[in-house]
Scaffold this motif. Structure first.
Motif, PDB file in Angstrom:
ATOM      1  N   ALA A 121      -2.923 -15.232 -21.928  1.00  0.00           N
ATOM      2  CA  ALA A 121      -3.764 -15.517 -20.762  1.00  0.00           C
ATOM      3  C   ALA A 121      -3.572 -14.491 -19.645  1.00  0.00           C
ATOM      4  CB  ALA A 121      -3.461 -16.920 -20.231  1.00  0.00           C
ATOM      5  N   ASP A 122      -2.415 -13.835 -19.631  1.00  0.00           N
ATOM      6  CA  ASP A 122      -2.105 -12.878 -18.562  1.00  0.00           C
ATOM      7  C   ASP A 122      -2.215 -11.426 -19.008  1.00  0.00           C
ATOM      8  OD1 ASP A 122      -1.511 -14.916 -16.772  1.00  0.00           O
ATOM      9  OD2 ASP A 122       0.573 -15.039 -17.423  1.00  0.00           O
ATOM     10  N   LYS A 123      -2.616 -11.200 -20.267  1.00  0.00           N
ATOM     11  CA  LYS A 123      -2.585  -9.841 -20.812  1.00  0.00           C
ATOM     12  C   LYS A 123      -3.513  -8.890 -20.054  1.00  0.00           C
ATOM     13  CE  LYS A 123      -2.304  -7.470 -25.228  1.00  0.00           C
ATOM     14  NZ  LYS A 123      -0.856  -7.287 -25.141  1.00  0.00           N
ATOM     15  N   GLU A 124      -4.706  -9.348 -19.696  1.00  0.00           N
ATOM     16  CA  GLU A 124      -5.642  -8.476 -18.992  1.00  0.00           C
ATOM     17  C   GLU A 124      -5.080  -8.067 -17.632  1.00  0.00           C
ATOM     18  OE1 GLU A 124     -10.274  -8.500 -17.336  1.00  0.00           O
ATOM     19  OE2 GLU A 124      -9.595 -10.032 -18.750  1.00  0.00           O
ATOM     20  N   ARG A 125      -4.523  -9.036 -16.924  1.00  0.00           N
ATOM     21  CA  ARG A 125      -3.943  -8.751 -15.598  1.00  0.00           C
ATOM     22  C   ARG A 125      -2.741  -7.826 -15.742  1.00  0.00           C
ATOM     23  NH1 ARG A 125       0.265 -11.287 -12.956  1.00  0.00           N
ATOM     24  NH2 ARG A 125       0.293 -11.128 -10.673  1.00  0.00           N
ATOM     25  N   ALA A 126      -1.881  -8.088 -16.740  1.00  0.00           N
ATOM     26  CA  ALA A 126      -0.709  -7.253 -16.955  1.00  0.00           C
ATOM     27  C   ALA A 126      -1.113  -5.817 -17.282  1.00  0.00           C
ATOM     28  CB  ALA A 126       0.153  -7.834 -18.077  1.00  0.00           C
ATOM     29  N   THR A 127      -2.149  -5.675 -18.105  1.00  0.00           N
ATOM     30  CA  THR A 127      -2.618  -4.341 -18.475  1.00  0.00           C
ATOM     31  C   THR A 127      -3.091  -3.575 -17.246  1.00  0.00           C
ATOM     32  OG1 THR A 127      -3.286  -5.087 -20.685  1.00  0.00           O
ATOM     33  CG2 THR A 127      -4.301  -3.064 -19.855  1.00  0.00           C
ATOM     34  N   ARG A 128      -3.810  -4.266 -16.376  1.00  0.00           N
ATOM     35  CA  ARG A 128      -4.308  -3.636 -15.149  1.00  0.00           C
ATOM     36  C   ARG A 128      -3.143  -3.186 -14.264  1.00  0.00           C
ATOM     37  NH1 ARG A 128      -7.553  -0.347 -12.690  1.00  0.00           N
ATOM     38  NH2 ARG A 128      -8.080  -0.911 -10.550  1.00  0.00           N
ATOM     39  N   HIS A 129      -2.173  -4.048 -14.077  1.00  0.00           N
ATOM     40  CA  HIS A 129      -1.018  -3.707 -13.253  1.00  0.00           C
ATOM     41  C   HIS A 129      -0.220  -2.559 -13.875  1.00  0.00           C
ATOM     42  CE1 HIS A 129      -0.735  -7.670 -10.748  1.00  0.00           C
ATOM     43  NE2 HIS A 129      -1.953  -7.171 -10.808  1.00  0.00           N
ATOM     44  N   PHE A 130      -0.107  -2.587 -15.192  1.00  0.00           N
ATOM     45  CA  PHE A 130       0.609  -1.541 -15.914  1.00  0.00           C
ATOM     46  C   PHE A 130      -0.070  -0.189 -15.720  1.00  0.00           C
ATOM     47  CE2 PHE A 130       1.604   0.839 -19.843  1.00  0.00           C
ATOM     48  CZ  PHE A 130       2.985   0.739 -19.855  1.00  0.00           C
ATOM     49  N   GLN A 131      -1.383  -0.186 -15.757  1.00  0.00           N
ATOM     50  CA  GLN A 131      -2.139   1.054 -15.555  1.00  0.00           C
ATOM     51  C   GLN A 131      -1.936   1.599 -14.135  1.00  0.00           C
ATOM     52  OE1 GLN A 131      -6.038  -0.411 -16.503  1.00  0.00           O
ATOM     53  NE2 GLN A 131      -5.874   0.108 -18.684  1.00  0.00           N
ATOM     54  N   ILE A 132      -1.935   0.708 -13.169  1.00  0.00           N
ATOM     55  CA  ILE A 132      -1.742   1.130 -11.780  1.00  0.00           C
ATOM     56  C   ILE A 132      -0.349   1.742 -11.591  1.00  0.00           C
ATOM     57  CG2 ILE A 132      -1.552   0.330  -9.383  1.00  0.00           C
ATOM     58  CD1 ILE A 132      -3.663  -1.821 -10.127  1.00  0.00           C
ATOM     59  N   LEU A 133       0.663   1.116 -12.182  1.00  0.00           N
ATOM     60  CA  LEU A 133       2.016   1.656 -12.082  1.00  0.00           C
ATOM     61  C   LEU A 133       2.102   3.042 -12.720  1.00  0.00           C
ATOM     62  CD1 LEU A 133       4.196  -1.485 -12.877  1.00  0.00           C
ATOM     63  CD2 LEU A 133       4.037  -0.293 -10.689  1.00  0.00           C
ATOM     64  N   GLY A 134       1.385   3.227 -13.815  1.00  0.00           N
ATOM     65  CA  GLY A 134       1.360   4.535 -14.454  1.00  0.00           C
ATOM     66  C   GLY A 134       0.786   5.592 -13.524  1.00  0.00           C
ATOM     67  N   LYS A 135      -0.264   5.237 -12.805  1.00  0.00           N
ATOM     68  CA  LYS A 135      -0.873   6.172 -11.851  1.00  0.00           C
ATOM     69  C   LYS A 135       0.087   6.480 -10.703  1.00  0.00           C
ATOM     70  CE  LYS A 135      -5.620   4.568 -12.678  1.00  0.00           C
ATOM     71  NZ  LYS A 135      -6.800   3.922 -12.039  1.00  0.00           N
ATOM     72  N   VAL A 136       0.778   5.448 -10.211  1.00  0.00           N
ATOM     73  CA  VAL A 136       1.735   5.648  -9.117  1.00  0.00           C
ATOM     74  C   VAL A 136       2.818   6.632  -9.548  1.00  0.00           C
ATOM     75  CG1 VAL A 136       3.527   4.546  -7.726  1.00  0.00           C
ATOM     76  CG2 VAL A 136       1.319   3.406  -8.047  1.00  0.00           C
ATOM     77  N   TYR A 137       3.352   6.414 -10.734  1.00  0.00           N
ATOM     78  CA  TYR A 137       4.398   7.313 -11.218  1.00  0.00           C
ATOM     79  C   TYR A 137       3.849   8.717 -11.436  1.00  0.00           C
ATOM     80  CZ  TYR A 137       7.875   9.563 -14.097  1.00  0.00           C
ATOM     81  OH  TYR A 137       8.789  10.460 -14.582  1.00  0.00           O
ATOM     82  N   ALA A 138       2.640   8.815 -11.979  1.00  0.00           N
ATOM     83  CA  ALA A 138       2.041  10.124 -12.216  1.00  0.00           C
ATOM     84  C   ALA A 138       1.929  10.918 -10.918  1.00  0.00           C
ATOM     85  CB  ALA A 138       0.671   9.964 -12.870  1.00  0.00           C
ATOM     86  N   VAL A 139       1.585  10.245  -9.830  1.00  0.00           N
ATOM     87  CA  VAL A 139       1.472  10.912  -8.528  1.00  0.00           C
ATOM     88  C   VAL A 139       2.842  11.328  -8.008  1.00  0.00           C
ATOM     89  CG1 VAL A 139       0.884  10.582  -6.090  1.00  0.00           C
ATOM     90  CG2 VAL A 139      -0.698   9.812  -7.870  1.00  0.00           C
ATOM     91  N   LEU A 140       3.786  10.401  -8.015  1.00  0.00           N
ATOM     92  CA  LEU A 140       5.097  10.681  -7.417  1.00  0.00           C
ATOM     93  C   LEU A 140       5.958  11.604  -8.280  1.00  0.00           C
ATOM     94  CD1 LEU A 140       6.083   7.235  -5.860  1.00  0.00           C
ATOM     95  CD2 LEU A 140       5.008   9.217  -4.768  1.00  0.00           C
ATOM     96  N   SER A 141       5.614  11.753  -9.544  1.00  0.00           N
ATOM     97  CA  SER A 141       6.378  12.663 -10.401  1.00  0.00           C
ATOM     98  C   SER A 141       5.790  14.071 -10.401  1.00  0.00           C
ATOM     99  CB  SER A 141       6.426  12.131 -11.843  1.00  0.00           C
ATOM    100  OG  SER A 141       5.116  12.040 -12.399  1.00  0.00           O
ATOM    101  N   GLY A 190       0.794  -1.216   0.000  1.00  0.00           N
ATOM    102  CA  GLY A 190       0.000   0.000   0.000  1.00  0.00           C
ATOM    103  C   GLY A 190       0.824   1.261   0.000  1.00  0.00           C
ATOM    104  N   ASP A 191       2.141   1.129  -0.158  1.00  0.00           N
ATOM    105  CA  ASP A 191       3.038   2.283  -0.186  1.00  0.00           C
ATOM    106  C   ASP A 191       3.497   2.508  -1.621  1.00  0.00           C
ATOM    107  OD1 ASP A 191       4.988   4.163   1.453  1.00  0.00           O
ATOM    108  OD2 ASP A 191       6.186   3.148  -0.081  1.00  0.00           O
ATOM    109  N   LEU A 192       3.311   3.712  -2.135  1.00  0.00           N
ATOM    110  CA  LEU A 192       3.623   3.998  -3.533  1.00  0.00           C
ATOM    111  C   LEU A 192       5.101   3.794  -3.844  1.00  0.00           C
ATOM    112  CD1 LEU A 192       1.437   7.173  -4.257  1.00  0.00           C
ATOM    113  CD2 LEU A 192       0.811   4.746  -4.370  1.00  0.00           C
ATOM    114  N   TYR A 193       5.967   4.171  -2.918  1.00  0.00           N
ATOM    115  CA  TYR A 193       7.407   4.003  -3.148  1.00  0.00           C
ATOM    116  C   TYR A 193       7.770   2.515  -3.210  1.00  0.00           C
ATOM    117  CZ  TYR A 193       7.826   8.989  -2.054  1.00  0.00           C
ATOM    118  OH  TYR A 193       7.703  10.356  -2.060  1.00  0.00           O
ATOM    119  N   GLN A 194       7.174   1.749  -2.347  1.00  0.00           N
ATOM    120  CA  GLN A 194       7.451   0.316  -2.325  1.00  0.00           C
ATOM    121  C   GLN A 194       7.014  -0.346  -3.626  1.00  0.00           C
ATOM    122  OE1 GLN A 194       5.797  -1.701   1.083  1.00  0.00           O
ATOM    123  NE2 GLN A 194       6.485  -3.709   0.413  1.00  0.00           N
ATOM    124  N   VAL A 195       5.909   0.107  -4.178  1.00  0.00           N
ATOM    125  CA  VAL A 195       5.419  -0.449  -5.439  1.00  0.00           C
ATOM    126  C   VAL A 195       6.441  -0.248  -6.551  1.00  0.00           C
ATOM    127  CG1 VAL A 195       3.681  -0.175  -7.260  1.00  0.00           C
ATOM    128  CG2 VAL A 195       2.975  -0.249  -4.865  1.00  0.00           C
TER     129      VAL A 195
END
Length: 259
Positions: A50-70, A14-19
């Motif tokens: 088989a993992d593309k949907e999950r990967a896309t979701r995780h990729f989107q979340i990482l984008g949001k994390v970076y957008a916040v911390l940048s 739950g910590d953005l830096y840890q992610v």
């Protein structure tokens, strides 16, 4: 669901830096590099169907994390109060996170890889990375050679010397896995590396790879009937070598070998 809840669900943190795998207080450049490294692991282009949907979701979340911390204002709010402004335009706008990623990170060419290796080898950064890998994998050279940036089998004697000197100086602990590694294991690793190097060169020749070619474009251009290993090779090459060193901005990992 808020961003912190999304991070807990997707990454167990739950910590953005840890992610992003970085510490609090790091520079904007370190945050950028952490985002690049983390996003390469889940990039939808490299996921199995088989993992593309999950990967896309995780990729989107990482984008949001970076957008916040940048964003300095959003980062200050998170640092001081531990909350994310979910109503900010950074998160509320409908953003294509893959296009956002491409805007941040330039295309990677084979020349970039070669230039980075020249600058990285024998640098203070490389020595620290080697020490970190040695401690993390408790002297297992298979793991160390696989994780250190730009390393191939011809670098092993040099990397071993760096490690041994650090052990002699008391900078690294003694691990039997390193000091007592069998000749059989060393030779097996060398044979694998030599085989994979030949396969890599063959793939480059078959695909007509030039030093100025974009690695990502080559992956997309591949023959769909080509062996999966060749696809993996090109994708991992982008992941291991990256664009530039810390001095120039970001660093990524690129693999000549399959994991």
């Amino acid at each position: 669901m808020g961003l912190l809840e999304e991070c807990r669900e997707a990454f167990g943190a739950g910590d953005l830096y840890q992610v992003l795998g970085v510490a609090r207080g790091v520079s904007a450049g370190e945050i950028r590099r952490g985002y690049h490294k983390a996003s390469l692991r889940v990039h939808p282009d490299r996921a199995d169907p088989a993992d593309k949907e999950r990967a896309t979701r995780h990729f989107q979340i990482l984008g949001k994390v970076y957008a916040v911390l940048s964003d300095q204002e959003l980062r200050n709010l998170y640092d001081q109060q531990g909350i994310v402004d979910e109503e900010s335009t950074v998160l509320s706008q409908d953003r294509n996170w893959e296009e956002y990623w491409k805007l941040i990170f330039k295309e990677v060419t084979l020349k970039d890889i070669e230039d980075f290796k020249k600058q990285y080898n024998d640098s203070t950064e490389e020595v620290e990375d080697i020490k970190t890998a040695y401690k993390k994998y408790k002297g297992d050279m298979d793991q160390i050679m696989d994780k250190v940036l730009c390393a191939d089998y011809t670098d092993e004697p040099r990397i071993r010397t760096i490690i041994q000197q650090a052990i002699d100086l008391g900078e690294l602990p003694f691990y039997k896995a390193f000091a007592k590694e069998s000749k059989q294991k060393m030779n097996a690793r060398k044979r694998r590396a030599e085989k994979e190097a030949k396969e890599a060169e063959k793939a480059r020749e078959e695909l007509g790879v030039d030093k100025d070619d974009d690695v990502r474009a080559l992956i997309q251009r591949r023959n769909e009937n080509r062996k999966k290993e060749m696809d993996d090779f090109l994708a991992q090459m982008e992941a291991k070598y990256g664009n530039s060193s810390k001095k120039g901005g970001k660093k990524t990992a690129a693999k000549k070998r399959s994991k």
